[in-house]
Enzyme design. Structure first.
Site, mmCIF file in Angstrom:
data_model
loop_
_atom_site.group_PDB
_atom_site.id
_atom_site.type_symbol
_atom_site.label_atom_id
_atom_site.label_comp_id
_atom_site.label_asym_id
_atom_site.label_seq_id
_atom_site.Cartn_x
_atom_site.Cartn_y
_atom_site.Cartn_z
ATOM 1 N N CYS A 40 35.876 25.827 -14.530
ATOM 2 C CA CYS A 40 35.684 24.402 -14.257
ATOM 3 C C CYS A 40 34.575 24.174 -13.238
ATOM 4 C CB CYS A 40 36.998 23.783 -13.766
ATOM 5 S SG CYS A 40 38.249 23.612 -15.066
ATOM 6 N N CYS A 61 -12.417 -38.496 -19.588
ATOM 7 C CA CYS A 61 -11.505 -38.857 -20.667
ATOM 8 C C CYS A 61 -10.522 -37.742 -20.936
ATOM 9 C CB CYS A 61 -12.297 -39.189 -21.923
ATOM 10 S SG CYS A 61 -11.259 -39.683 -23.308
ATOM 11 N N CYS A 98 -4.927 -33.578 -26.467
ATOM 12 C CA CYS A 98 -4.698 -34.313 -25.220
ATOM 13 C C CYS A 98 -4.770 -33.359 -24.036
ATOM 14 C CB CYS A 98 -3.333 -34.999 -25.265
ATOM 15 S SG CYS A 98 -2.891 -35.823 -23.706
ATOM 16 N N CYS A 139 -7.682 20.125 0.357
ATOM 17 C CA CYS A 139 -8.516 19.919 -0.832
ATOM 18 C C CYS A 139 -9.582 18.852 -0.593
ATOM 19 C CB CYS A 139 -7.650 19.530 -2.027
ATOM 20 S SG CYS A 139 -6.919 17.879 -1.914
ATOM 21 N N CYS A 161 -3.409 7.654 3.101
ATOM 22 C CA CYS A 161 -2.478 7.059 4.065
ATOM 23 C C CYS A 161 -1.137 7.766 3.933
ATOM 24 C CB CYS A 161 -2.337 5.566 3.785
ATOM 25 S SG CYS A 161 -1.000 4.767 4.705
ATOM 26 N N CYS A 181 -6.081 16.366 3.360
ATOM 27 C CA CYS A 181 -5.549 17.616 2.825
ATOM 28 C C CYS A 181 -6.641 18.688 2.828
ATOM 29 C CB CYS A 181 -5.024 17.376 1.407
ATOM 30 S SG CYS A 181 -4.349 18.849 0.592
#
Length: 528
Positions: free
Chosen positions: A151, A299, A311, A241, A246, A239
């Site tokens: 178990c 208009c 419209c 690399c 941030c 880093c």
């Protein structure tokens, strides 16, 4: 090592741009720069490679094990609960005591006398599978609960497959004590060696995934490194690399922008939200061809280029005939005055956004072009060395270029900061219009001074000084050193203005990575 990674001397004196010939004391600047660089490499910011994750993890585990006399899995459980913050573990121990420290982290320190001493050959009922098995086929955890090995094994397999292997709790009802990882490792490896390897990998990766002081380097493609800081979570790191980012939000280094400001700005630039807002407010979709249409008259009956009349008030298709108060085949009520107010607000916002975005982009584009200038500057140095001038050391060229790159980057990110900091909506409940205007004027004064000197430094570095006479080369050297010095001081002044004038007395906390004259904190590799 990158030849642009050193810096000019920094004795803290502010130099006026006209004092170009007052810099004889800078003749030893490169020697002192080497000292400063050596000091910087002693930083507590560390690169954790794949090979030394286990070493880094072991250091923290051993500190907790030695202090509290715990086993490894118990120390690991404590540290995972407190996000691998050893100082936090010690703080809770002092403030709340050992019992509460263990209870909150679901750690049970077992005592051998409390563990069941049943005869190994006695038959015991497993309360999970309800099978009677010899007690030697049962396993007891620190909490004192025992179940059959089968178990336990199935329980461990399920939890690992579900991704919960960092804190696998006891199977007993309402028991949350974390299981012994040695026992988990033993049973799972017998059933599925590959799953056991996955479990080991999860335990190792928890040191990075759950540790607030450790972040994966966001390089693409991924370099495989992680960075660990010891002190400030809000800082910018570099880093091994070469990627600068941030530490708080793992995005590109963006100081003096806060993480929230940079996230909002990046999304705004990516989505072109202001353009979308302008289109939404100032145009209506043609009900026939669905193209945006802008009204150019008073208009409210407009016609799309496809010929469809509609419209302007509601966007509904209409007939072409109309009078002063009605349009053929259409009625939609009165004109909405709010439309005029929305249009005015949209115009102001798009103009404001365009102002800050154009300057942000101009400086980022300049930075990209100036970084490419590295190779050109190296060729200039080679030419001057071939001329055998009295000047024997040309690090002032490299140092000036490095200062230009750092200052240009800060200047570019200062515009998104200003866009949000001095808007009507950002911190609107904390600043009155008068307070905001005063702070904005103070900031823009510093920003404009920095901008002017950055442009001058860029100008002198772009000159063909390798072709100058020796006297003019010396003059260029003094100008570049002086401008580098002044630009560094102005960058610091900009950050001081933000800390001591702009953010002072605000209830809202705005965390900004502090200014570092030498640039982002370079991580050094952790000893294996």
């Amino acid at each position: 090592m990158d030849p642009y990674d050193s810096d000019y001397c920094d004795d803290g004196d502010y130099c006026d741009e006209d004092d170009y010939y007052e810099f004889d004391h800078h003749d030893d600047c490169d020697r002192r720069a080497d000292v400063a660089l050596t000091s910087r490499n002693g930083s507590s910011c560390k690169v954790i490679t794949k090979e030394c994750v286990s070493t880094a993890q072991r250091e923290d585990l051993q500190r907790v094990m030695d202090l509290l006399s715990l086993r490894e899995h118990q120390a690991r459980t404590l540290l995972i609960h407190h996000r691998w913050d050893v100082d936090k573990v010690f703080q809770v121990l002092v403030e709340n005591g050992k019992d509460r420290l263990y209870n909150e982290a679901c750690v049970m320190v077992s005592n051998d006398s409390n563990v069941s001493s049943k005869n190994r050959s006695s038959i015991v009922l497993c309360e999970i599978c309800l099978e009677e098995v010899p007690f030697y086929k049962m396993t007891t955890m620190d909490c004192g609960h025992y179940f059959c090995n089968t178990c336990w094994t199935e329980h461990f397999v399920v939890k690992i497959n579900e991704g919960q292997s960092r804190r696998i709790s006891c199977m007993a009802s309402r028991c949350s004590v974390v299981c012994d990882e040695d026992k988990i490792r033993n049973y799972v490896s017998k059933k599925d060696p590959k799953l056991a390897e996955k479990f080991e990998r999860y335990l190792l990766e928890s040191y990075i995934e759950d540790n607030k002081r450790v972040k994966w380097c966001p390089s693409v493609p991924h370099c495989g490194n992680a960075i660990r800081v010891e002190d400030d979570e809000y800082c910018e790191v570099e880093c091994a690399c070469g990627v600068q980012f941030c530490f708080s939000c793992s995005s590109e280094a963006h100081s003096p922008c806060s993480c929230q400001m940079w996230e909002l700005w990046s999304k705004k630039c990516q989505d072109e939200s202001e353009t979308c807002n302008w289109i939404t407010v100032n145009t209506k979709t043609c009900p026939k061809c669905h193209k945006p249409v802008e009204k150019n008259g008073g208009c409210n009956l407009v016609r799309c280029i496809c010929g469809q009349p509609f419209c302007w008030l509601c966007g509904g298709a209409t007939g072409i005939q109309h009078t002063w108060d009605s349009i053929a085949n259409h009625t939609c009520g009165r004109f909405n005055e709010e439309q005029i107010a929305n249009t005015k607000r949209a115009k102001i916002e798009i103009v404001r956004y365009s102002h800050y975005h154009s300057r942000f982009k101009a400086h980022t584009d300049s930075l990209k072009a100036e970084i490419i200038m590295k190779e050109k500057l190296e060729r200039k140095i080679v030419k001057m060395e071939a001329r055998e001038l009295e000047i024997k050391d040309y690090d002032w060229v490299r140092n000036g270029a490095k200062r230009l790159f750092r200052s240009r980057r800060i200047l570019s990110y200062s515009y998104p900061f200003a866009f949000y900091m001095f808007s009507d909506t950002f911190l609107s409940d904390e600043l009155t219009n008068l307070e905001r205007n005063i702070k904005q004027n103070l900031f823009e004064d510093q920003q404009q001074q920095l901008e002017g000197h950055v442009e001058k430094l860029s100008h002198f570095l772009e000159q063909e000084f390798e072709e100058f006479s020796e006297d003019k080369v010396m003059d260029s050297r003094m100008r570049i050193i002086a401008l580098s010095k002044v630009t560094d001081a102005l960058c610091k002044n900009l950050y001081d203005c933000i800390d001591n004038e702009i953010l002072l007395h605000l209830r809202t906390t705005i965390n900004i990575a502090p200014y570092r004259s030498m640039g982002a904190d370079k991580a050094v590799e952790l000893d294996k």
